[in-house]
Enzyme design. Structure first.
Site, PDB file in Angstrom:
ATOM      1  N   TYR A 244     -15.711   5.639   7.577  1.00 27.77           N
ATOM      2  CA  TYR A 244     -16.708   4.582   7.758  1.00 27.77           C
ATOM      3  C   TYR A 244     -16.165   3.225   7.307  1.00 27.77           C
ATOM      4  CZ  TYR A 244     -20.317   8.075   8.667  1.00 27.77           C
ATOM      5  OH  TYR A 244     -21.068   9.082   9.202  1.00 27.77           O
TER       6      TYR A 244
ATOM      7  N   ASP B  36     -14.725  22.960   6.409  1.00 19.19           N
ATOM      8  CA  ASP B  36     -15.254  23.879   7.434  1.00 19.19           C
ATOM      9  C   ASP B  36     -15.830  25.131   6.780  1.00 19.19           C
ATOM     10  OD1 ASP B  36     -12.612  24.264   6.708  1.00 19.19           O
ATOM     11  OD2 ASP B  36     -11.894  24.755   8.712  1.00 19.19           O
TER      12      ASP B  36
ATOM     13  N   ASP C 289     -21.813  13.065   4.947  1.00 13.90           N
ATOM     14  CA  ASP C 289     -22.895  12.733   5.880  1.00 13.90           C
ATOM     15  C   ASP C 289     -23.303  13.983   6.659  1.00 13.90           C
ATOM     16  OD1 ASP C 289     -24.688  11.302   7.384  1.00 13.90           O
ATOM     17  OD2 ASP C 289     -23.189  10.306   8.636  1.00 13.90           O
TER      18      ASP C 289
ATOM     19  N   ASP D 262     -26.868  16.424   6.169  1.00 12.45           N
ATOM     20  CA  ASP D 262     -27.846  16.691   7.242  1.00 12.45           C
ATOM     21  C   ASP D 262     -28.000  18.196   7.437  1.00 12.45           C
ATOM     22  OD1 ASP D 262     -27.964  13.922   7.691  1.00 12.45           O
ATOM     23  OD2 ASP D 262     -28.015  14.159   9.868  1.00 12.45           O
TER      24      ASP D 262
HETATM   25 MG    MG Z   1     -26.708  10.942   8.511  1.00 12.96          MG
END
Ligand code: MG
Ligand code: NAI
Length: 350
Positions: free
Chosen positions: A139, A223, A247, A251
């Site tokens: 990012y 993983d 991130d 989620d």
């Molecule tokens: Mg997100």
């Protein structure tokens, strides 16, 4: 299960009791007022300062996050942020407000707790915390096109890795103090393939771990971690990882406790902290009054923890647990309650 203060500070950092509210776009405009209503109902004399950001605001003003909003966050020290809509294609002049806030205030630590809720939609016995590096990695914003080849640079620094892993171990120490149980930090990376970038992250992490001999440490490839989160998430405590991995894993983890609608988060820096539900602007349900406000309300509880008001934060979390037990559930959790009905029920249970 005992729900806890993941970021309790010893003193109140913001004696002015001001909280900046940034609704943003879509359901942000529904869930942030809901969270503010709950905070207001605590009777703490909190003062709210409303500020603008988002795609809607950009379309009106040409600016996604004006200086006045950055100044308001700076003055308050803490903000509640809803979500903003970011187009997937390049729009000249638009920058993602949450990324801009993370950058402006160097909000380097993203804390994403995943704690079971007492409903059928949630897996039981979960109490983990994902600590995601928030300023670098993939990012870092270093993307470019060279003819037909698109390149993204993955930036990992020694300083950035060291401070995020320290944050994770400090969180582990606090969790252990609250629960009376030993804590464990899982360092998640992909150093077997990303030998240079994640090699550095791993090296820094193992170095920091030496300063916390009382905390158990293990490493896991990302993983395998994704698989274990589905298979036996109850065996994890604190997970620390780089930006994109964090991130995605957070989620994924939110799905274990009812999905994005209930997941809270905190973006922590030295000078400021921004609290936001993990979800986005949810354009598919925005404006219908059915958005789940629990993620935003639990984010407000994290804000209270950060201000040193852990007891009040627990009050909010207990009220959320109560409405779940009572079956006052929004649509995404299988119920029919509107945003306002869920919010009112939380306030009643405070
Ligand atoms: Mg997100
Ligand atoms: P999203 O989180 O907005 O929605 C994903 C799914 O979850 C949708 O089905 C939505 O209805 C549901 N959902 C999300 N929040 C909910 C809530 N509070 N109650 C009930 N259901 C909820 O993610 P999506 O669709 O990928 O992105 C939509 C927009 O949000 C995009 O423009 C994206 O850039 C933006 N976004 C912004 C974020 C931020 O500002 N921090 C974070 C993630 C996405």
């Amino acid at each position: 299960m005992k729900r806890e203060n993941v970021n309790e500070q010893s003193k109140i950092r913001n004696p002015k009791s001001k909280i900046c509210l940034i609704n943003g776009d879509g359901v942000g405009q529904e869930v942030i007022p809901a969270a503010a209503e709950v905070l207001g109902a605590l009777g703490l004399g909190l003062e709210f300062v409303e500020a603008q950001a988002g795609f809607e605001y950009f379309e009106q003003s040409g600016n996604a996050i004006p200086d006045a909003t950055l100044a308001a966050v700076e003055a308050c020290g803490v903000a509640l942020f809803g979500a903003t809509s970011s187009p997937s294609t390049f729009v000249k002049g638009y920058r993602s407000p949450i990324l801009a806030l993370r950058k402006a205030f160097d909000l380097y630590a993203n804390l994403r707790p995943v704690q079971s809720l007492p409903g059928k939609f949630s897996r039981p016995r979960l109490n983990l915390l994902i600590v995601r590096e928030n300023t670098e990695g993939l990012y870092a914003g270093r993307e470019r096109l060279e003819d037909d080849t698109a390149i993204a640079e993955r930036v990992i620094t020694r300083a950035g890795s060291t401070r995020i892993v320290k944050m994770a171990f400090e969180q582990a120490r606090k969790r252990s103090a609250i629960s009376g149980q030993p804590s464990m930090v899982t360092i998640v990376h992909k150093a077997n393939v990303l030998k240079v970038t994640d090699g550095l992250f791993r090296e820094c992490a193992l170095q920091v771990a030496k300063d916390y001999p009382e905390i158990a440490v293990r490493e896991m490839l990302v993983d395998a971690m994704a698989m274990r989160l589905v298979r036996d998430p109850e065996n994890f405590d604190v997970i620390v990882t780089t930006n994109l991995f964090g991130d995605i894993l957070s989620d994924e983890a939110s799905a274990l406790i009812g999905g994005l609608g209930v997941a809270p988060s905190a973006n922590i820096g030295e000078q400021a902290a921004v609290f936001e539900p993990v979800h986005g602007s949810a354009p598919d349900i925005a404006g219908q009054g059915v958005a789940n406000p629990i993620g935003a309300i639990l984010s407000a509880a994290m804000l209270l923890d950060h201000r040193g008001q852990g007891g009040q934060a627990d009050r909010v979390r207990r009220a959320v647990d109560e409405i779940v037990k009572q079956g006052v559930l929004p649509r995404d959790l299988g119920g029919t309650a509107t945003t306002k009905e869920v919010t009112r029920a939380v306030v009643t249970n405070l």
